[in-house]
Structures are given as structure tokens and as C-alpha cells.
Design an enzyme around this catalytic site. Structure first.
Site, PDB file in Angstrom:
ATOM      1  N   HIS A  25     -25.747 -90.961  24.470  1.00 57.76           N
ATOM      2  CA  HIS A  25     -27.076 -91.566  24.476  1.00 57.76           C
ATOM      3  C   HIS A  25     -28.173 -90.532  24.755  1.00 57.76           C
ATOM      4  O   HIS A  25     -29.298 -90.687  24.290  1.00 57.76           O
ATOM      5  CB  HIS A  25     -27.141 -92.717  25.473  1.00 57.76           C
ATOM      6  CG  HIS A  25     -26.390 -93.926  25.001  1.00 57.76           C
ATOM      7  ND1 HIS A  25     -25.131 -94.240  25.452  1.00 57.76           N
ATOM      8  CD2 HIS A  25     -26.707 -94.865  24.100  1.00 57.76           C
ATOM      9  CE1 HIS A  25     -24.710 -95.339  24.857  1.00 57.76           C
ATOM     10  NE2 HIS A  25     -25.649 -95.738  24.022  1.00 57.76           N
ATOM     11  N   HIS A  31     -22.598 -93.487  17.179  1.00 58.31           N
ATOM     12  CA  HIS A  31     -21.363 -94.008  17.749  1.00 58.31           C
ATOM     13  C   HIS A  31     -21.234 -95.493  17.444  1.00 58.31           C
ATOM     14  O   HIS A  31     -22.184 -96.162  17.063  1.00 58.31           O
ATOM     15  CB  HIS A  31     -21.293 -93.740  19.255  1.00 58.31           C
ATOM     16  CG  HIS A  31     -22.436 -94.330  20.030  1.00 58.31           C
ATOM     17  ND1 HIS A  31     -23.673 -93.720  20.112  1.00 58.31           N
ATOM     18  CD2 HIS A  31     -22.532 -95.474  20.742  1.00 58.31           C
ATOM     19  CE1 HIS A  31     -24.479 -94.461  20.862  1.00 58.31           C
ATOM     20  NE2 HIS A  31     -23.803 -95.537  21.251  1.00 58.31           N
ATOM     21  N   CYS A  66     -23.772-107.145  24.183  1.00 54.32           N
ATOM     22  CA  CYS A  66     -23.525-106.000  23.309  1.00 54.32           C
ATOM     23  C   CYS A  66     -22.940-104.883  24.149  1.00 54.32           C
ATOM     24  O   CYS A  66     -23.127-104.831  25.361  1.00 54.32           O
ATOM     25  CB  CYS A  66     -24.793-105.552  22.603  1.00 54.32           C
ATOM     26  SG  CYS A  66     -26.179-105.252  23.688  1.00 54.32           S
ATOM     27  N   HIS A  68     -19.925-101.226  23.657  1.00 54.55           N
ATOM     28  CA  HIS A  68     -19.181-100.270  22.844  1.00 54.55           C
ATOM     29  C   HIS A  68     -17.691-100.522  23.036  1.00 54.55           C
ATOM     30  O   HIS A  68     -17.256-100.749  24.170  1.00 54.55           O
ATOM     31  CB  HIS A  68     -19.483 -98.838  23.293  1.00 54.55           C
ATOM     32  CG  HIS A  68     -20.929 -98.543  23.439  1.00 54.55           C
ATOM     33  ND1 HIS A  68     -21.613 -98.725  24.620  1.00 54.55           N
ATOM     34  CD2 HIS A  68     -21.835 -98.101  22.541  1.00 54.55           C
ATOM     35  CE1 HIS A  68     -22.884 -98.393  24.442  1.00 54.55           C
ATOM     36  NE2 HIS A  68     -23.045 -98.014  23.196  1.00 54.55           N
ATOM     37  N   GLU A  86     -19.365-110.315  30.796  1.00 56.12           N
ATOM     38  CA  GLU A  86     -20.783-110.498  31.080  1.00 56.12           C
ATOM     39  C   GLU A  86     -21.169-111.950  31.346  1.00 56.12           C
ATOM     40  O   GLU A  86     -21.996-112.226  32.198  1.00 56.12           O
ATOM     41  CB  GLU A  86     -21.631-109.948  29.919  1.00 56.12           C
ATOM     42  CG  GLU A  86     -21.556-108.447  29.797  1.00 56.12           C
ATOM     43  CD  GLU A  86     -22.532-107.875  28.785  1.00 56.12           C
ATOM     44  OE1 GLU A  86     -23.523-108.547  28.438  1.00 56.12           O
ATOM     45  OE2 GLU A  86     -22.299-106.732  28.346  1.00 56.12           O
ATOM     46  N   GLU A 111     -30.524 -94.669  21.411  1.00 51.66           N
ATOM     47  CA  GLU A 111     -29.468 -95.509  20.845  1.00 51.66           C
ATOM     48  C   GLU A 111     -29.352 -95.137  19.377  1.00 51.66           C
ATOM     49  O   GLU A 111     -30.306 -95.303  18.610  1.00 51.66           O
ATOM     50  CB  GLU A 111     -29.832 -96.999  20.965  1.00 51.66           C
ATOM     51  CG  GLU A 111     -29.747 -97.541  22.360  1.00 51.66           C
ATOM     52  CD  GLU A 111     -28.339 -97.826  22.818  1.00 51.66           C
ATOM     53  OE1 GLU A 111     -27.360 -97.432  22.134  1.00 51.66           O
ATOM     54  OE2 GLU A 111     -28.203 -98.454  23.873  1.00 51.66           O
ATOM     55  N   GLU A 113     -26.572 -96.099  16.737  1.00 51.95           N
ATOM     56  CA  GLU A 113     -25.343 -96.874  16.693  1.00 51.95           C
ATOM     57  C   GLU A 113     -25.034 -97.426  15.310  1.00 51.95           C
ATOM     58  O   GLU A 113     -25.935 -97.843  14.577  1.00 51.95           O
ATOM     59  CB  GLU A 113     -25.430 -98.036  17.694  1.00 51.95           C
ATOM     60  CG  GLU A 113     -25.578 -97.537  19.114  1.00 51.95           C
ATOM     61  CD  GLU A 113     -25.551 -98.612  20.163  1.00 51.95           C
ATOM     62  OE1 GLU A 113     -25.144 -98.306  21.289  1.00 51.95           O
ATOM     63  OE2 GLU A 113     -25.942 -99.764  19.872  1.00 51.95           O
TER      64      GLU A 113
END
Length: 183
Positions: A25, A31, A66, A68, A86, A111, A113
């Protein structure tokens, strides 16, 4: 620790290595990520307000969850894992599209992504993890659209970027008139 690594990918989402999450980041390296959008039966979206202590986006409103995937973890499995971690529930998810974005966020982070976007329905109990989520609410698409126009800074950058695509998908799945029953 491998769980703090993200999967580096090329523009076709092919893995090319791993990197520590914060370093990825800081450098803005592409990624793999995922975003989950949960709706109730009336088509309202479950939004979450990110916890204040998140490394970026604290107290901003965003999609349901959200994150990874871990290296060697399937993206779908990661989406289910984070939904449970979460918000304390799991439900069937369908990957509806993917897209690549790059956005500068707080704390001098970037970010960048390749984001796999999942959708599902859920109407049961929500048990937020206070380390991840400050608050949540089901909100109509019209209310979200109005809030994005009047107060865009209250939303995460990726939510503002992806919302038009989610709205187009939603129009096809929730906004279509239901066929009339023949009596």
C-alpha cells in the site's frame, strides 16, 4: 508472517509474488483484493462504517466488507472469511465482476487493486466486530446515490469508484419490475 502478505498480480490477475500488506500500500503495487456487497430482499445495500482505528478509511462508510485473500487462499473463501470476521454472518456469494483501480488514500497510502466483486442477500442478525466495524445500516440505492453526491468524503475512495458498476448490476437484479401473477 504470511497472513500479513498480499498477492501481487499482473493486469490479468495472474499471481507474480507476494508482499507485506502495508509495503504494497505504501508503494502502490497492484495486488488482489475483493469487495462484498450484501443486499436485503428489498434491494437495500448493507453498508458498514469502518472502525476508527483502521489503517485507512477509519469512520468512512463503505460496502459490506472488503479485504485481501491470504497467499494460497481462494478469493471466494477469503470473502466468506471476512464477512464472518467483520459482521458475524455468512451467506451465499456470487462473483459479479472484477475491475482494477488505483486511488490515493489516507496516511500516504495507495490502493492499487485487482478487485473481485461479490454480491449476496442476507436479512438475519449482524454482529459487528468492533475492531473492524463502527456501525452498519441497510440503505436504499437512491439514498446512497444522494449521499455520494452531497457528501462524497464520507465514503471510501473505492466505494465511490465502484458504485456506478454496482448500481448498474443492481438495476438488472432488483429494480426490474416483477412479472404480474395471473389470477
Amino acid at each position: 508472517m504470511e497472513k500479513n502478505n498480499v498477492i501481487l498480480v499482473d493486469e490479468q490477475d495472474q499471481p507474480i509474488g507476494t508482499m507485506e500488506k502495508m509495503e504494497a500500500h505504501r508503494l502502490g503495487v497492484l495486488h488482489r483484493a475483493f469487495s462484498v456487497f450484501i443486499f436485503d430482499k428489498n434491494g437495500r445495500m448493507l453498508l458498514q462504517q469502518r472502525a476508527a482505528q483502521k489503517y485507512h478509511g477509519g469512520l468512512l462508510w463503505s460496502n459490506t466488507c472488503c479485504s485481501h485473500p491470504y497467499p494460497d487462499e481462494a478469493t471466494t473463501a477469503a470473502a466468506h472469511r471476512r464477512l464472518t470476521e467483520e459482521l458475524g454472518f455468512d451467506t451465499a456469494l456470487t462473483e459479479i465482476f472484477s475491475f482494477t483501480y488505483k486511488a490515493e488514500v489516507e496516511n500516504h497510502l495507495i490502493e492499487h487493486e485487482f478487485d473481485h466483486v461479490f454480491a449476496g442477500e442476507y436479512e438475519g442478525d449482524v454482529k459487528i466486530n468492533p475492531d473492524e466495524v463502527a456501525d452498519y445500516c441497510y440503505t436504499s440505492m437512491n439514498e446512497i446515490q444522494a449521499a455520494l453526491q452531497s457528501k462524497p468524503a464520507k465514503f471510501t475512495s473505492w466505494f465511490r469508484i465502484v458504485f456506478p458498476q454496482i448500481e448498474a448490476w443492481w438495476q438488472q437484479h432488483y429494480a426490474q419490475p416483477k412479472p404480474k401473477e395471473i389470477v
